[in-house]
Design a protein around this motif. Sequence first.
Motif, PDB file in Angstrom:
ATOM      1  N   GLN A 167       1.193  -5.480  -8.208  1.00 54.02           N
ATOM      2  CA  GLN A 167       0.213  -6.011  -7.256  1.00 54.02           C
ATOM      3  C   GLN A 167      -0.862  -6.806  -7.993  1.00 54.02           C
ATOM      4  O   GLN A 167      -1.309  -6.418  -9.073  1.00 54.02           O
ATOM      5  CB  GLN A 167      -0.439  -4.867  -6.488  1.00 54.02           C
ATOM      6  CG  GLN A 167      -1.221  -5.315  -5.276  1.00 54.02           C
ATOM      7  CD  GLN A 167      -0.323  -5.861  -4.180  1.00 54.02           C
ATOM      8  OE1 GLN A 167       0.562  -5.173  -3.712  1.00 54.02           O
ATOM      9  NE2 GLN A 167      -0.538  -7.105  -3.803  1.00 54.02           N
ATOM     10  N   ILE A 180       0.859  -1.181   0.000  1.00 54.70           N
ATOM     11  CA  ILE A 180       0.000   0.000   0.000  1.00 54.70           C
ATOM     12  C   ILE A 180       0.894   1.229   0.000  1.00 54.70           C
ATOM     13  O   ILE A 180       1.731   1.404   0.887  1.00 54.70           O
ATOM     14  CB  ILE A 180      -0.904   0.012   1.251  1.00 54.70           C
ATOM     15  CG1 ILE A 180      -1.822  -1.216   1.255  1.00 54.70           C
ATOM     16  CG2 ILE A 180      -1.716   1.292   1.310  1.00 54.70           C
ATOM     17  CD1 ILE A 180      -2.582  -1.384   2.557  1.00 54.70           C
ATOM     18  N   LEU A 220      -1.979   1.289  -4.949  1.00 58.20           N
ATOM     19  CA  LEU A 220      -1.319  -0.005  -4.854  1.00 58.20           C
ATOM     20  C   LEU A 220       0.012  -0.017  -5.593  1.00 58.20           C
ATOM     21  O   LEU A 220       0.188   0.681  -6.597  1.00 58.20           O
ATOM     22  CB  LEU A 220      -2.239  -1.089  -5.412  1.00 58.20           C
ATOM     23  CG  LEU A 220      -3.586  -1.193  -4.683  1.00 58.20           C
ATOM     24  CD1 LEU A 220      -4.658  -1.746  -5.598  1.00 58.20           C
ATOM     25  CD2 LEU A 220      -3.431  -2.043  -3.429  1.00 58.20           C
TER      26      LEU A 220
END
Length: 411
Positions: free
Chosen positions: A144, A81, A140
Amino acid sequence: MVLLTGAALSSSFARAADSERWVAAWTTSLQAIPQLSHPPPLYRAPDVSGRTLRQIVYPTLDGNMLRIRISNRYAREPLRILAVKIAASARGTAATDGESVAVTFAGASRATLAPDADIESDAVHLPVHRGKPYAVSIYLGQGQHLQAWHRVASQFNYLSSPGDHTQDSSAAAFRSRITQWAWLATVSVASPSARSILAIGDSITDGMASSLGMNHRWPDDLARRVAKEGYGPVAVLNAGISGNRLLSDSPCYGESLSSRFERTLADTPGVQSVVVLIGINDINFAHMPPRRVLDCDAPHTLVSVSSLIAGYQALAATAHRHHVRLFIGTLTPASLPAEREAIRAGVNRWIRAGRGFDGVIDFDAALRDPAQPQRLRTVYDSGDHIHPSDAGYAAMAQAVPWRTVLEASPR
């Protein structure tokens, strides 16, 4: 950046947040995405690499401070994150009203979660109004992949073009719409006196076949009813999963309720009472034809009235161990063949007897056709003869004696 390999934080930020009394105001249950090289369209995960995922939530409590729980459960790779922001959503769309507020984790704007790890954010000072939409935007990392989600959100969430668009008030960058939730598991509000009712079960709690984007699941209708009738701060939460079973896991429909129930209670702060509605998929899936590429109904386990009763009794024991009241809903009409209908009827007789748990919600009586009690009333039938219409979900909410649900003494 926070590197998290477990669920707990040991920092001054976490201790400060824990000094407040937190109550979940919104939640959803995650499920693993089948990992296939060529999955069917329903199970193809969107491209999230280096993009911003903006998810719309409707908290069911008022407050001035919130925090969120991010979960990397069921994933096989870390979750990176890079930024999280939250803002009021403009009419439940990707556009936002006013400035976005940064969300941090132990003081850091970034966090990396190992597979199966969860993280609670620091407290965010933001006015929260129950029933109003809020946009949670997660930027993100590159590379990912989405490996777990809540597949049937019954509303739109939004994916941006590449880049950090967490602060964008415009919807221009959010060109893709999805109907799943991902990683965001709970939104909690600081409230010294609030309580919550947790609805948990299968697609009938999840709201399948309700009007897209209109919040007509039965827990939504109950939340509006509670707010209208007034009782102090009460949250109504939805932890249903479409396709979920009481006794068997599924490659598509998540862990069985028996497997996920205790963890759900532990992860959801402030729960006082639980309403369970589950079992119809256990009865049905044993008879579904096996599928070659992805058999979501596997294992095709035959169940009986006694095996389902044992499952409900285990839920009651778990709830009472956590000092939570458990109410069980009767299984709703599903136009079943005679052999399966006999199991449904037997389960309902046991539920109505009400032994070992805290009360009965007679959803079956609320929805059945008086002339043909194995069928839904036409006005309450979405058209598939299993899932209620919006009117049917509203009738279910009316069937919940919510004051009794909150005030009953645990057995």
